[in-house]
Write an enzyme that holds these catalytic residues in place. Sequence first.
Site, PDB file in Angstrom:
ATOM      1  N   GLY A  19      43.752  58.488  94.739  1.00  0.00           N
ATOM      2  CA  GLY A  19      43.073  57.180  95.205  1.00  0.00           C
ATOM      3  C   GLY A  19      42.547  56.362  94.188  1.00  0.00           C
ATOM      4  O   GLY A  19      42.783  55.139  94.248  1.00  0.00           O
ATOM      5  N   PHE A 120      56.452  69.544 109.246  1.00  0.00           N
ATOM      6  CA  PHE A 120      55.125  69.809 108.850  1.00  0.00           C
ATOM      7  C   PHE A 120      54.632  70.151 110.116  1.00  0.00           C
ATOM      8  O   PHE A 120      54.880  69.823 111.267  1.00  0.00           O
ATOM      9  CB  PHE A 120      54.620  68.755 107.853  1.00  0.00           C
ATOM     10  CG  PHE A 120      54.035  69.268 106.583  1.00  0.00           C
ATOM     11  CD1 PHE A 120      55.265  70.027 105.729  1.00  0.00           C
ATOM     12  CD2 PHE A 120      52.892  68.932 106.037  1.00  0.00           C
ATOM     13  CE1 PHE A 120      54.676  70.563 104.497  1.00  0.00           C
ATOM     14  CE2 PHE A 120      52.185  69.761 104.955  1.00  0.00           C
ATOM     15  CZ  PHE A 120      53.505  69.874 103.838  1.00  0.00           C
ATOM     16  N   ASP A 222      30.793  65.350  94.020  1.00  0.00           N
ATOM     17  CA  ASP A 222      29.772  64.471  93.380  1.00  0.00           C
ATOM     18  C   ASP A 222      29.432  63.168  93.825  1.00  0.00           C
ATOM     19  O   ASP A 222      28.393  62.658  94.037  1.00  0.00           O
ATOM     20  CB  ASP A 222      30.241  64.297  91.994  1.00  0.00           C
ATOM     21  CG  ASP A 222      30.628  65.695  91.178  1.00  0.00           C
ATOM     22  OD1 ASP A 222      29.813  66.639  91.335  1.00  0.00           O
ATOM     23  OD2 ASP A 222      31.481  65.786  90.221  1.00  0.00           O
ATOM     24  N   GLN A 241      38.137  71.658 106.896  1.00  0.00           N
ATOM     25  CA  GLN A 241      39.293  72.328 107.435  1.00  0.00           C
ATOM     26  C   GLN A 241      39.777  73.587 106.543  1.00  0.00           C
ATOM     27  O   GLN A 241      39.441  73.590 105.167  1.00  0.00           O
ATOM     28  CB  GLN A 241      40.483  71.221 106.923  1.00  0.00           C
ATOM     29  CG  GLN A 241      41.948  71.803 107.274  1.00  0.00           C
ATOM     30  CD  GLN A 241      42.954  70.817 107.403  1.00  0.00           C
ATOM     31  OE1 GLN A 241      43.587  70.640 106.229  1.00  0.00           O
ATOM     32  NE2 GLN A 241      43.281  70.320 108.547  1.00  0.00           N
ATOM     33  N   HIS A 243      42.563  75.923 105.424  1.00  0.00           N
ATOM     34  CA  HIS A 243      44.149  76.064 105.615  1.00  0.00           C
ATOM     35  C   HIS A 243      44.515  77.339 105.981  1.00  0.00           C
ATOM     36  O   HIS A 243      43.890  78.131 105.403  1.00  0.00           O
ATOM     37  CB  HIS A 243      44.703  75.816 104.219  1.00  0.00           C
ATOM     38  CG  HIS A 243      46.308  75.253 104.215  1.00  0.00           C
ATOM     39  ND1 HIS A 243      46.856  76.366 104.407  1.00  0.00           N
ATOM     40  CD2 HIS A 243      46.815  74.306 103.763  1.00  0.00           C
ATOM     41  CE1 HIS A 243      48.267  75.691 104.233  1.00  0.00           C
ATOM     42  NE2 HIS A 243      48.086  74.602 103.963  1.00  0.00           N
ATOM     43  N   LEU A 253      46.769  78.090  97.394  1.00  0.00           N
ATOM     44  CA  LEU A 253      47.462  77.565  98.384  1.00  0.00           C
ATOM     45  C   LEU A 253      48.652  77.837  98.602  1.00  0.00           C
ATOM     46  O   LEU A 253      49.406  77.928  97.581  1.00  0.00           O
ATOM     47  CB  LEU A 253      47.088  76.098  98.448  1.00  0.00           C
ATOM     48  CG  LEU A 253      47.966  75.029  99.272  1.00  0.00           C
ATOM     49  CD1 LEU A 253      47.303  75.449 100.691  1.00  0.00           C
ATOM     50  CD2 LEU A 253      47.730  73.640  98.830  1.00  0.00           C
ATOM     51  N   GLU A 256      52.193  74.351 103.488  1.00  0.00           N
ATOM     52  CA  GLU A 256      52.515  74.291 104.862  1.00  0.00           C
ATOM     53  C   GLU A 256      54.313  73.975 104.887  1.00  0.00           C
ATOM     54  O   GLU A 256      54.804  74.395 105.766  1.00  0.00           O
ATOM     55  CB  GLU A 256      51.770  72.935 105.494  1.00  0.00           C
ATOM     56  CG  GLU A 256      52.353  73.303 106.950  1.00  0.00           C
ATOM     57  CD  GLU A 256      51.087  72.185 107.725  1.00  0.00           C
ATOM     58  OE1 GLU A 256      51.407  71.413 108.111  1.00  0.00           O
ATOM     59  OE2 GLU A 256      49.738  72.336 107.710  1.00  0.00           O
ATOM     60  N   ARG A 287      46.727  72.638 111.645  1.00  0.00           N
ATOM     61  CA  ARG A 287      45.932  73.661 111.012  1.00  0.00           C
ATOM     62  C   ARG A 287      45.085  74.322 111.608  1.00  0.00           C
ATOM     63  O   ARG A 287      44.864  75.639 111.256  1.00  0.00           O
ATOM     64  CB  ARG A 287      45.665  73.134 109.643  1.00  0.00           C
ATOM     65  CG  ARG A 287      46.738  72.594 108.796  1.00  0.00           C
ATOM     66  CD  ARG A 287      46.430  71.925 107.348  1.00  0.00           C
ATOM     67  NE  ARG A 287      47.506  71.697 106.577  1.00  0.00           N
ATOM     68  CZ  ARG A 287      47.591  70.974 105.529  1.00  0.00           C
ATOM     69  NH1 ARG A 287      46.480  70.699 104.880  1.00  0.00           N
ATOM     70  NH2 ARG A 287      48.499  70.971 104.557  1.00  0.00           N
ATOM     71  N   HIS A 354      39.722  74.358 102.414  1.00  0.00           N
ATOM     72  CA  HIS A 354      40.863  73.551 101.904  1.00  0.00           C
ATOM     73  C   HIS A 354      40.439  72.094 101.828  1.00  0.00           C
ATOM     74  O   HIS A 354      40.586  71.578 100.683  1.00  0.00           O
ATOM     75  CB  HIS A 354      42.100  73.648 102.731  1.00  0.00           C
ATOM     76  CG  HIS A 354      43.263  72.878 102.244  1.00  0.00           C
ATOM     77  ND1 HIS A 354      43.753  72.943 100.961  1.00  0.00           N
ATOM     78  CD2 HIS A 354      43.957  72.001 102.930  1.00  0.00           C
ATOM     79  CE1 HIS A 354      44.853  72.171 100.945  1.00  0.00           C
ATOM     80  NE2 HIS A 354      45.000  71.446 101.874  1.00  0.00           N
ATOM     81  N   ARG A 399      42.691  67.127 110.081  1.00  0.00           N
ATOM     82  CA  ARG A 399      43.560  66.493 109.402  1.00  0.00           C
ATOM     83  C   ARG A 399      45.097  67.356 109.319  1.00  0.00           C
ATOM     84  O   ARG A 399      45.332  68.432 109.274  1.00  0.00           O
ATOM     85  CB  ARG A 399      43.327  66.572 107.791  1.00  0.00           C
ATOM     86  CG  ARG A 399      44.467  65.665 106.997  1.00  0.00           C
ATOM     87  CD  ARG A 399      44.008  65.548 105.497  1.00  0.00           C
ATOM     88  NE  ARG A 399      44.073  66.812 104.944  1.00  0.00           N
ATOM     89  CZ  ARG A 399      45.083  67.498 104.384  1.00  0.00           C
ATOM     90  NH1 ARG A 399      46.218  66.972 104.373  1.00  0.00           N
ATOM     91  NH2 ARG A 399      44.863  68.601 103.718  1.00  0.00           N
ATOM     92  N   SER A 404      46.944  63.570 103.984  1.00  0.00           N
ATOM     93  CA  SER A 404      45.875  63.456 102.868  1.00  0.00           C
ATOM     94  C   SER A 404      46.586  62.520 101.643  1.00  0.00           C
ATOM     95  O   SER A 404      45.963  61.717 101.049  1.00  0.00           O
ATOM     96  CB  SER A 404      45.535  64.960 102.378  1.00  0.00           C
ATOM     97  OG  SER A 404      46.634  65.258 101.785  1.00  0.00           O
ATOM     98  N   LEU A 405      47.728  62.795 101.105  1.00  0.00           N
ATOM     99  CA  LEU A 405      48.279  62.005 100.148  1.00  0.00           C
ATOM    100  C   LEU A 405      48.463  60.552 100.688  1.00  0.00           C
ATOM    101  O   LEU A 405      48.331  59.637  99.956  1.00  0.00           O
ATOM    102  CB  LEU A 405      49.597  62.426  99.725  1.00  0.00           C
ATOM    103  CG  LEU A 405      49.396  63.881  98.765  1.00  0.00           C
ATOM    104  CD1 LEU A 405      51.217  64.472  98.313  1.00  0.00           C
ATOM    105  CD2 LEU A 405      48.804  63.493  97.481  1.00  0.00           C
TER     106      LEU A 405
END
Length: 588
Positions: A19, A120, A222, A241, A243, A253, A256, A287, A354, A399, A404-405
């Site tokens: 991001g 997915f 933070d 969440q 996972h 991890l 998925e 999930r 996760h 989510r 997320s990406l």
Amino acid sequence: MSTIPKRSFDTLIIGAGGGGLRAALQLSQADARVAVVSKVFPTRSHTVAAQGGVNAALANVVPDNWHWHMFDTVKGSDYLGDQDAIEYMCRAAPRVVYELEHFGVPFSRLDTGRIYQRAFGGQSRNFGGEQAARTCAAADRTGHAILHSLYQQNIRAKTHFFDEYFAIDLIKDQDGYFLGALAIEIASGEPILIEAKTTLIATGGAGQLFRTNTNALVNTGDGMAMALRAGMPLQDMEFFQFHPTGIAGKGMLITEGVRGEGGYLLNADGERFMERYAPNAKDLASRDVVSRAIATEVREGRGVGPNKDHVLLKLDHLGADIVKKRLPGIRDTVMTFLHIDPAETPIPVFPTAHYTMGGIPTDRFGQVVIPEQQGAEEPVPGLYSVGECACVSVHGANRLGGNSLLDILVFGRAAANHIIDHLSEQRYHRPIPEGATDVAMQRLTRWNRQGKGESVPGLRRELAKVMEDHCSVFRNEEVLQQGKDKMLEIRARIRDAYIDDHSKVFNTARIEAMELENLVEIGVATVTSALARTESRGAHSRIDYPERDDAKWMRHSLFSLDGDKMDYKPVRIKPLTVDSFPPKKRTY
């Protein structure tokens, strides 16, 4: 303040994950002076750990449409996501992925040369009954590929990086305008004031709240804690969440994408138990559904192993060639930590902490917003946030994998475009008032006190155990109340904590102490929000309130540090048209 060195920029970005880097690139290409502060080298940011892929309705494998992507995201959010923001994200997704391709991201390819897409969890079937394959993948190292490409593009665009600097607190004036942040160079221990016309928080999530998690050690919330201390509320913090497939007992991890390639889950009886919980989607349900199913199997005695404390993820039937080509990183991870080859032996898995669905409230332009009278929201002057530390909200109560990406890329770009417009009207820096850094400096120098008392590592271990024991996959009032009491006790005890190392050079003990302060505030926000929400929705599963309650709880929670106060605001649902999705029973 006069003794603290100062640097001035148009925009300060705190955090160098996907991001932050996507926003920085957009700004640098527009000739803005951009500073990126990161407590680790940028390519060590947690985006590098994302494995499965990034969602976009490209329709390279089977017919697809952004409307289906939007519906799946709204449904996956258990109808708590804001539909205007979800529509914006899903419509922008194809363009964002094509931009990544032009930035140099080495996506896996189909025989036709198009970008490879895998199925997915939570992706719907199209009108032909085919499972959507929407997740654009670079093998099982998609986040790694994206982060490195974005970093290289930022170097080319001459973005200024403050590598291994820790942001202590935000700086603002009496009118509420944010003017930058006070940071500390980890190598020298020297503070620095970074002045900026706009500040963007992109510090990622807070997975280190929990003892067993998939997150990097740097994910200590933070940015969210800085926003809390600066008077901002945090939104939807009860939704954390888990996972479904972390390596049992360790937490690493297992993407998925393993199930997207055809892997499936087994209990001790050798049964594909997901057929009972999600008869249509099975192992590719969302999930939260899969995590609860695994936890239920273990609780009811159908777990695998000597302690019956996990289930198995089977992928040996896929063949060694598919595993090595499509899931090379997973194979390496499993061979390193379990000393087995997943192409031959099933993987022991159990849900692991996760992703933070909540965070700093923002609009779809990345502006931090706070509620005003009559339900309106007011943008906070000069302050933006994107990524896992922000809450747009496109993920709502749960989510979908692959979003997320997409979230960090779409809203990193959108925030930067809004900042560019803001900078065109804001030509000069606002003056920094005398004493503006005093509170932040007190937070830093507090750890110079010498004495004996509570141990920072000990408190952090205790915090992680409290959160895991009292705010996990299944929750109830008694357990949550005990968790809140213990978190408040830890918050009180941290005042008596000391560190032994008082040197300046690479004093990681002091950084870890300030990270603990951040984690404590995020932990209190999470358990307080979870205790207040008396329903089950998405990742928030209350045994004492097993049903979703749309009449009372179709609203976002807002936790404020002032008195640990809870407030609420409505979910944005589009007017009833072909593009709106009113709440209904969620089944897979």
